[in-house]
Design a protein around this motif. Structure first.
Motif, PDB file in Angstrom:
ATOM      1  N   PRO A  33      24.522  56.138  -6.380  1.00  0.00           N
ATOM      2  CA  PRO A  33      24.632  56.346  -4.924  1.00  0.00           C
ATOM      3  C   PRO A  33      23.796  57.516  -4.425  1.00  0.00           C
ATOM      4  CG  PRO A  33      26.651  57.016  -6.060  1.00  0.00           C
ATOM      5  CD  PRO A  33      25.808  56.308  -7.056  1.00  0.00           C
ATOM      6  N   ILE A  34      23.609  58.551  -5.260  1.00  0.00           N
ATOM      7  CA  ILE A  34      22.761  59.673  -4.858  1.00  0.00           C
ATOM      8  C   ILE A  34      21.324  59.199  -4.681  1.00  0.00           C
ATOM      9  CG2 ILE A  34      21.783  61.876  -5.609  1.00  0.00           C
ATOM     10  CD1 ILE A  34      24.424  62.478  -6.991  1.00  0.00           C
ATOM     11  N   ASN A  35      20.845  58.389  -5.625  1.00  0.00           N
ATOM     12  CA  ASN A  35      19.481  57.859  -5.532  1.00  0.00           C
ATOM     13  C   ASN A  35      19.301  56.993  -4.293  1.00  0.00           C
ATOM     14  OD1 ASN A  35      18.589  59.112  -7.863  1.00  0.00           O
ATOM     15  ND2 ASN A  35      19.127  57.395  -9.179  1.00  0.00           N
ATOM     16  N   ARG A  36      20.311  56.161  -4.008  1.00  0.00           N
ATOM     17  CA  ARG A  36      20.214  55.300  -2.820  1.00  0.00           C
ATOM     18  C   ARG A  36      20.195  56.133  -1.545  1.00  0.00           C
ATOM     19  NH1 ARG A  36      23.755  51.975  -5.897  1.00  0.00           N
ATOM     20  NH2 ARG A  36      25.581  52.775  -4.801  1.00  0.00           N
ATOM     21  N   ALA A  37      21.046  57.160  -1.501  1.00  0.00           N
ATOM     22  CA  ALA A  37      21.092  58.016  -0.318  1.00  0.00           C
ATOM     23  C   ALA A  37      19.780  58.778  -0.148  1.00  0.00           C
ATOM     24  CB  ALA A  37      22.261  58.996  -0.435  1.00  0.00           C
ATOM     25  N   ALA A  38      19.253  59.287  -1.272  1.00  0.00           N
ATOM     26  CA  ALA A  38      17.989  60.027  -1.207  1.00  0.00           C
ATOM     27  C   ALA A  38      16.841  59.108  -0.805  1.00  0.00           C
ATOM     28  CB  ALA A  38      17.698  60.674  -2.561  1.00  0.00           C
ATOM     29  N   ALA A  39      16.863  57.883  -1.313  1.00  0.00           N
ATOM     30  CA  ALA A  39      15.811  56.924  -0.963  1.00  0.00           C
ATOM     31  C   ALA A  39      15.838  56.607   0.519  1.00  0.00           C
ATOM     32  CB  ALA A  39      15.982  55.648  -1.781  1.00  0.00           C
ATOM     33  N   SER A  40      17.041  56.450   1.057  1.00  0.00           N
ATOM     34  CA  SER A  40      17.177  56.180   2.485  1.00  0.00           C
ATOM     35  C   SER A  40      16.645  57.348   3.307  1.00  0.00           C
ATOM     36  CB  SER A  40      18.649  55.915   2.818  1.00  0.00           C
ATOM     37  OG  SER A  40      18.830  55.744   4.209  1.00  0.00           O
ATOM     38  N   GLN A  41      16.954  58.559   2.869  1.00  0.00           N
ATOM     39  CA  GLN A  41      16.504  59.755   3.579  1.00  0.00           C
ATOM     40  C   GLN A  41      14.979  59.863   3.572  1.00  0.00           C
ATOM     41  OE1 GLN A  41      18.331  61.844   5.304  1.00  0.00           O
ATOM     42  NE2 GLN A  41      16.660  63.266   5.821  1.00  0.00           N
ATOM     43  N   ARG A  42      14.352  59.443   2.466  1.00  0.00           N
ATOM     44  CA  ARG A  42      12.899  59.554   2.343  1.00  0.00           C
ATOM     45  C   ARG A  42      12.165  58.371   2.979  1.00  0.00           C
ATOM     46  NH1 ARG A  42      14.317  60.808  -3.047  1.00  0.00           N
ATOM     47  NH2 ARG A  42      13.423  58.833  -3.763  1.00  0.00           N
ATOM     48  N   GLY A  43      12.915  57.419   3.515  1.00  0.00           N
ATOM     49  CA  GLY A  43      12.291  56.317   4.215  1.00  0.00           C
ATOM     50  C   GLY A  43      12.047  55.073   3.388  1.00  0.00           C
ATOM     51  N   PHE A  44      12.582  55.026   2.156  1.00  0.00           N
ATOM     52  CA  PHE A  44      12.447  53.808   1.365  1.00  0.00           C
ATOM     53  C   PHE A  44      13.241  52.690   2.027  1.00  0.00           C
ATOM     54  CE2 PHE A  44      11.654  56.901  -2.152  1.00  0.00           C
ATOM     55  CZ  PHE A  44      10.365  56.471  -2.440  1.00  0.00           C
ATOM     56  N   THR A  45      12.670  51.510   2.056  1.00  0.00           N
ATOM     57  CA  THR A  45      13.304  50.395   2.742  1.00  0.00           C
ATOM     58  C   THR A  45      14.214  49.577   1.833  1.00  0.00           C
ATOM     59  OG1 THR A  45      11.347  49.041   2.290  1.00  0.00           O
ATOM     60  CG2 THR A  45      11.420  50.206   4.396  1.00  0.00           C
ATOM     61  N   GLN A  46      13.921  49.553   0.518  1.00  0.00           N
ATOM     62  CA  GLN A  46      14.734  48.763  -0.396  1.00  0.00           C
ATOM     63  C   GLN A  46      14.873  49.493  -1.731  1.00  0.00           C
ATOM     64  OE1 GLN A  46      14.449  44.444  -0.469  1.00  0.00           O
ATOM     65  NE2 GLN A  46      12.781  44.538   1.008  1.00  0.00           N
ATOM     66  N   HIS A  47      15.833  49.025  -2.518  1.00  0.00           N
ATOM     67  CA  HIS A  47      16.119  49.673  -3.796  1.00  0.00           C
ATOM     68  C   HIS A  47      16.336  48.604  -4.857  1.00  0.00           C
ATOM     69  CE1 HIS A  47      17.709  52.903  -6.402  1.00  0.00           C
ATOM     70  NE2 HIS A  47      18.477  51.941  -6.887  1.00  0.00           N
ATOM     71  N   LEU A  48      15.772  48.821  -6.038  1.00  0.00           N
ATOM     72  CA  LEU A  48      16.002  47.942  -7.182  1.00  0.00           C
ATOM     73  C   LEU A  48      16.456  48.778  -8.367  1.00  0.00           C
ATOM     74  CD1 LEU A  48      12.873  45.553  -7.106  1.00  0.00           C
ATOM     75  CD2 LEU A  48      15.247  44.946  -6.547  1.00  0.00           C
TER      76      LEU A  48
END
Length: 306
Positions: A87-102
């Motif tokens: 969840p930390i990675n997903r939250a950080a990815a969202s903050q940095r503007g990543f649109t999707q996660h795998l």
């Protein structure tokens, strides 16, 4: 009792150092993977052992092995960091503007970094997380949705050939027999599987890699012999450490880099009549367009690999 321990000084950095060290069986390699120095890893492990009140590793020369207590914690804590970091990675990815996660699972570290890098050149806004696990865990994590894709050996294709799984073979390549230089076979560059009929096989435990054991047994039977297994290893490092005489062998594939052979002088013999390969699997009930794009990019990468 654990409730009697003062765990106020226990931190995730110590647990991470312990788990990666347990996985690699080497403090120096763990330090490289975590971008730390070997003394820092050793200090974190020693601090953790002091906090817990018992030894986690047996140190011997340049190698380390888990103590019985260490094995219990390694098994119990193996998913701890994933549950915390995902969840930390997903939250950080969202903050940095990543649109999707795998989230991608693997056991053998064969070209995983290169595959991820090749994918990100085309899709830089996708956040990738990689999770290493033993073979049986990969299937259950893919089924539960913890993983979006799994990289596996073709020897386990049957495990991913039923609903809800789908899989694609990315590459096939020769199997490699690993022997000591004192083994009479070491003088040969290529062999047939039948040449190993008098050898003592060191195999991964069926608890660790049941599909691999079944596959190798089937291949040997086709060559008209049953492999004489002298030792079942609990991890890939133990494959090397238990290769001790001139009539022992373990088998891996050409691109499997999880086996740590750098500190041991070995001969590698290509087996001409037995092969394995790499496949990627996913859950069709949770697949997305990005899942398929990653599969295509993975296949594109493997086409370039000799």
């Amino acid at each position: 009792m654990i409730t009697e321990l003062d765990l106020s000084g226990l931190d995730l950095g110590q647990i991470q150092a312990f788990l990666v060290s347990a996985q690699t069986s080497n403090f120096t390699k763990a330090a490289e993977l975590l971008h730390l120095t070997q003394p820092v890893i050793s200090k974190r492990i020693a601090s953790l052992e002091g906090k817990l009140g018992f030894q986690l590793f047996i140190r011997w020369r340049r190698t380390i092995r888990l103590t019985p207590a260490g094995k219990i914690l390694a098994t119990a804590w193996k998913d701890l960091l994933n549950h915390v970091m995902a969840p930390i990675n997903r939250a950080a990815a969202s903050q940095r503007g990543f649109t999707q996660h795998l989230t991608i699972g693997y056991c053998a570290n064969a070209h995983m970094y290169q595959i991820g890098d090749h994918f990100l050149r085309s899709y830089p806004n996708v956040n990738l997380s990689f999770v290493q696990a033993q073979y049986p865990e990969l299937q259950s994590k893919l089924l539960s949705g913890e993983l979006d894709l799994v990289f596996y050996g073709t020897f386990g294709q049957k495990d991913f050939s039923c609903h809800p799984f789908r899989c694609r073979v990315l590459k096939t390549f020769p199997l490699i027999a690993c022997v000591l230089p004192t083994n009479p076979l070491a003088r040969m560059k290529t062999i047939s599987l039948g040449d190993l009929r008098e050898q003592d096989f060191i195999m991964l435990s069926p608890l660790i890699a049941p599909a691999w054991l079944s596959y190798m047994t089937e291949q040997c039977v086709r060559s008209r012999f049953t492999p004489r297994v002298s030792f079942y290893a609990e991890d890939t490092t133990a494959l090397v450490m238990n290769l001790r005489d001139s009539h022992s062998v373990f088998i891996t594939d050409k691109h499997c880099t999880v086996v740590d052979t750098q500190r041991v002088d070995l001969a590698f013999l290509e087996i001409t009549d037995a092969s394995a390969g790499a496949l990627v699997a996913w859950n069709e009930e949770t697949e997305t367009e990005m899942t398929h794009l990653f599969v295509e990019k993975s296949a594109e990468y493997w086409e370039r690999v000799q």
